[in-house]
Design a protein around this motif. Sequence first.
Motif, short mmCIF file in Angstrom:
data_model
loop_
_atom_site.label_atom_id
_atom_site.label_comp_id
_atom_site.label_asym_id
_atom_site.label_seq_id
_atom_site.Cartn_x
_atom_site.Cartn_y
_atom_site.Cartn_z
N GLU A 143 0.35 -7.28 -5.68
CA GLU A 143 -0.57 -6.17 -5.39
C GLU A 143 0.16 -4.83 -5.52
O GLU A 143 -0.38 -3.88 -6.08
N ARG A 144 1.38 -4.75 -5.02
CA ARG A 144 2.16 -3.51 -5.13
C ARG A 144 2.38 -3.16 -6.60
O ARG A 144 2.21 -2.01 -7.00
N ALA A 145 2.75 -4.13 -7.40
CA ALA A 145 2.97 -3.89 -8.83
C ALA A 145 1.68 -3.49 -9.52
O ALA A 145 1.66 -2.57 -10.35
N ARG A 146 0.59 -4.17 -9.18
CA ARG A 146 -0.72 -3.87 -9.78
C ARG A 146 -1.14 -2.42 -9.48
O ARG A 146 -1.77 -1.76 -10.29
N ARG A 147 -0.76 -1.93 -8.31
CA ARG A 147 -1.08 -0.56 -7.93
C ARG A 147 -0.13 0.46 -8.57
O ARG A 147 -0.28 1.65 -8.36
N GLY A 148 0.88 -0.03 -9.29
CA GLY A 148 1.83 0.86 -9.95
C GLY A 148 2.85 1.48 -9.01
O GLY A 148 3.44 2.52 -9.31
N ARG A 149 3.09 0.83 -7.88
CA ARG A 149 4.06 1.35 -6.90
C ARG A 149 5.48 1.06 -7.39
O ARG A 149 5.72 0.06 -8.07
N PRO A 150 6.44 1.90 -7.00
CA PRO A 150 7.83 1.68 -7.43
C PRO A 150 8.39 0.34 -6.93
O PRO A 150 8.06 -0.11 -5.83
N GLY A 151 9.23 -0.28 -7.74
CA GLY A 151 9.89 -1.53 -7.39
C GLY A 151 11.28 -1.28 -6.84
O GLY A 151 11.55 -0.24 -6.26
N ARG A 152 12.16 -2.23 -7.06
CA ARG A 152 13.57 -2.15 -6.66
C ARG A 152 13.76 -2.11 -5.15
O ARG A 152 14.50 -1.30 -4.62
N TYR A 153 13.11 -2.99 -4.44
CA TYR A 153 13.26 -3.13 -2.99
C TYR A 153 13.79 -4.53 -2.70
O TYR A 153 13.73 -5.42 -3.55
N ARG A 154 14.31 -4.73 -1.50
CA ARG A 154 14.76 -6.05 -1.04
C ARG A 154 13.74 -6.59 -0.07
O ARG A 154 13.19 -5.84 0.73
N THR A 155 13.48 -7.89 -0.13
CA THR A 155 12.59 -8.51 0.84
C THR A 155 13.40 -9.40 1.78
O THR A 155 14.41 -9.96 1.38
N TRP A 156 12.91 -9.50 3.01
CA TRP A 156 13.63 -10.22 4.05
C TRP A 156 12.66 -11.03 4.89
O TRP A 156 11.54 -10.59 5.15
N HIS A 172 0.80 -1.23 0.00
CA HIS A 172 0.00 0.00 0.00
C HIS A 172 0.83 1.28 0.00
O HIS A 172 0.33 2.33 -0.41
N TRP A 173 2.07 1.20 0.46
CA TRP A 173 2.94 2.39 0.53
C TRP A 173 3.16 2.90 -0.89
O TRP A 173 3.66 2.17 -1.74
N PRO A 174 2.79 4.16 -1.17
CA PRO A 174 2.81 4.64 -2.55
C PRO A 174 4.17 5.10 -3.07
O PRO A 174 4.33 5.32 -4.27
N ARG A 175 5.13 5.24 -2.21
CA ARG A 175 6.44 5.78 -2.61
C ARG A 175 7.51 4.70 -2.66
O ARG A 175 7.24 3.52 -2.48
N ARG A 176 8.73 5.15 -2.86
CA ARG A 176 9.88 4.25 -2.90
C ARG A 176 9.92 3.40 -1.63
O ARG A 176 9.61 3.87 -0.54
#
Length: 88
Positions: free
Chosen positions: A64-77, A42-46
């Motif tokens: 869901e983040r991609a479908r909402r058009g939110r920026p990518g390039r994050y790491r998941t942990w 849901h977070w709309p920014r980087r």
Amino acid sequence: MTPSALILGGASCVWDDVRELEKLIGHEWPGMVIAANDIGAHWPRRLDHWCSLHPINLADWREERARRGRPGRYRTWSNEHPQLVGEG
């Protein structure tokens, strides 16, 4: 300046908390952003890092983040299921 991170959780007041922080500093948060669980969708920014103790849900949240058009390039942990953890 000491490195800082904004850590987002799933509390119902998260948006109010971010608004208050940014009002206090006088601008949008400029530093690192770390999300816990579904708030990352849901977070709309980087987003820099996305953490969860429920990594099985990360794939759906990423979609869901991609479908909402939110920026990518994050790491998941996460603490388990390393095959589900990586870059988004």
